[in-house]
Design an enzyme around this catalytic site. Structure first.
Site, short mmCIF file in Angstrom:
data_model
loop_
_atom_site.label_atom_id
_atom_site.label_comp_id
_atom_site.label_asym_id
_atom_site.label_seq_id
_atom_site.Cartn_x
_atom_site.Cartn_y
_atom_site.Cartn_z
CE1 TYR A 148 15.21 3.33 3.52
CE2 TYR A 148 16.53 4.83 3.13
CZ TYR A 148 15.53 4.10 2.89
OH TYR A 148 15.29 3.86 1.78
CG ASP A 202 0.91 -2.21 4.19
OD1 ASP A 202 0.69 -2.29 4.65
OD2 ASP A 202 1.55 -1.75 2.58
CE LYS A 210 16.10 0.90 2.15
NZ LYS A 210 15.29 -0.41 1.53
CG ASN A 260 3.54 -7.14 11.18
OD1 ASN A 260 4.81 -6.77 10.92
ND2 ASN A 260 3.36 -6.35 12.43
CG LEU A 282 -2.21 -1.40 1.07
CD1 LEU A 282 -2.90 -1.12 2.50
CD2 LEU A 282 -2.99 -1.22 0.61
N GLY A 283 2.16 1.56 -0.59
CA GLY A 283 3.51 2.53 -0.07
C GLY A 283 3.44 3.34 -1.58
#
Ligand code: NAD
Length: 313
Positions: A137, A34, A141, A48, A10-11
């Site tokens: 972040y 999602d 990554k 989840n 849903l992003g």
């Protein structure tokens, strides 16, 4: 790819990726997942990614052959809550990789220009270079890229990824990244003809329009494995731009648009630790990546589509 499960569907990326995948592979062959309760046209399950067993059960139930793992906390949100970012970004990834290993699935997850840091060469940043990011972040990554390569080398899981730049789109709002200004600026251009940027003048970062990002994912996943020298993850970009470049492009359509600055030190620091412009030659050579939208073409399309969405033009 015949049947695909998408996490974090849903992003900002998922909302457009799922539509395109359903056009290409059939509505029932794309399982969107999602954490939110929603009504969708095709198969949708609440998953989840912190719950690896649930992810496994849904992948098995639908007999998918591919996982596209998008669920994550983005750069600015991750900096607000680093421990939570570690848990979701690394915990979710390892669960998704385990499902791919156990069920022998093809696997995609996006890395980011956030995987680079201040010691990375800033211009024409090579495919293979120094990756010492200074954000949670970025740490996630780089660790994620290594983990995906590990699952390929160690277990033969067909893992593939790209390092996305800032993605610009009109369907879903961005989820809390450093390049979100480049989406906000179009909304405000239409609503108020004015924008106050939280990123400073002269700060260059790579950007790409969502249709190019979605095509890049599909193209990479459809490439014959024998062509790939790299896997996790390919540099991809469409343009390098600073806030004033967006303003200039917008003024071709809205001449009295004005741009001011009120810089957010946290996001500015993140932006300054990232490259100005990355080199996407490896993606071009190994799987034919080519972006269709430059800044002017993207701006024309964004203003038209967003104008209709906001019903103000
Ligand atoms: P987003 O924030 O818009 O969407 C993420 C989705 O994940 C949301 O719908 C959220 O509900 C879901 N989610 C959060 N926690 C979850 C959990 N525990 N379990 C299941 N779902 C959960 O993000 P996006 O922009 O679509 O990004 C997707 C991926 O692409 C991420 O890995 C991100 O790092 C990467 N990426 C995005 C950009 C960009 O500009 N959007 C750039 C580079 C890389």
């Amino acid at each position: 790819m015949r049947k695909i499960l998408v996490t974090g569907a849903l992003g900002q990326i998922g909302s457009e990726l799922v539509t395109k995948l359903r056009d290409n592979y059939g509505v029932d062959n794309v399982i969107a997942t999602d954490i939110k309760e929603v009504k969708t046209d095709g198969p949708y399950e609440i998953v989840n990614v912190m719950d690896g067993d649930r992810l496994f059960d849904v992948a098995k139930k639908y007999e998918v052959d591919t996982v596209m793992h998008l669920a994550a906390l983005l750069s600015a949100k991750a900096e607000e809550n680093p421990k939570r970012a570690w848990d979701i970004n690394m915990g979710g990834l390892v669960h998704a990789l385990e499902v791919a290993r156990e069920l022998d699935l093809q696997f995609f997850t996006p890395s980011s220009i956030g995987s680079f840091g201040p010691s990375t060469p800033k211009d024409l940043t090579p495919q293979d270079t120094i990756q010492r990011p200074t954000t949670m972040y970025g740490v996630n990554k780089v660790a994620g890229e290594l983990l995906c390569d590990y699952y390929f080398e160690r277990f033969g899981v067909d893992t593939r990824g790209v390092r996305f730049p800032g993605l610009i789109s009109y369907v879903a709002l961005p989820g809390g990244g450093t390049t979100d200004y480049a989406v906000d600026i179009y909304y405000e251009a239409i609503k108020t003809k004015s924008y106050t940027s939280f990123i400073a003048e002269g700060t260059y970062m790579d950007m790409m329009y969502m249709p190019d990002a979605v095509l890049a994912i599909i193209q990479l996943m459809e490439t014959d494995a024998s062509k790939l020298i790299h896997r996790n993850a390919f540099n991809v970009t469409a343009m390098s731009a600073a806030p004033e470049d967006f303003a200039k492009a917008i003024r071709k359509h809205i001449p009295d648009f004005t741009l001011q600055y009120d810089v957010d030190p946290v996001r500015q620091k993140i932006a300054e630790s990232w490259p100005n412009h990355i080199d996407a030659t490896a993606a071009k050579e190994e799987w034919g990546f080519k972006a269709e939208y430059d800044l002017d073409r993207m701006t024309a399309d964004m203003l038209e589509k967003l104008g209709k969405k906001l019903k103000m033009i």
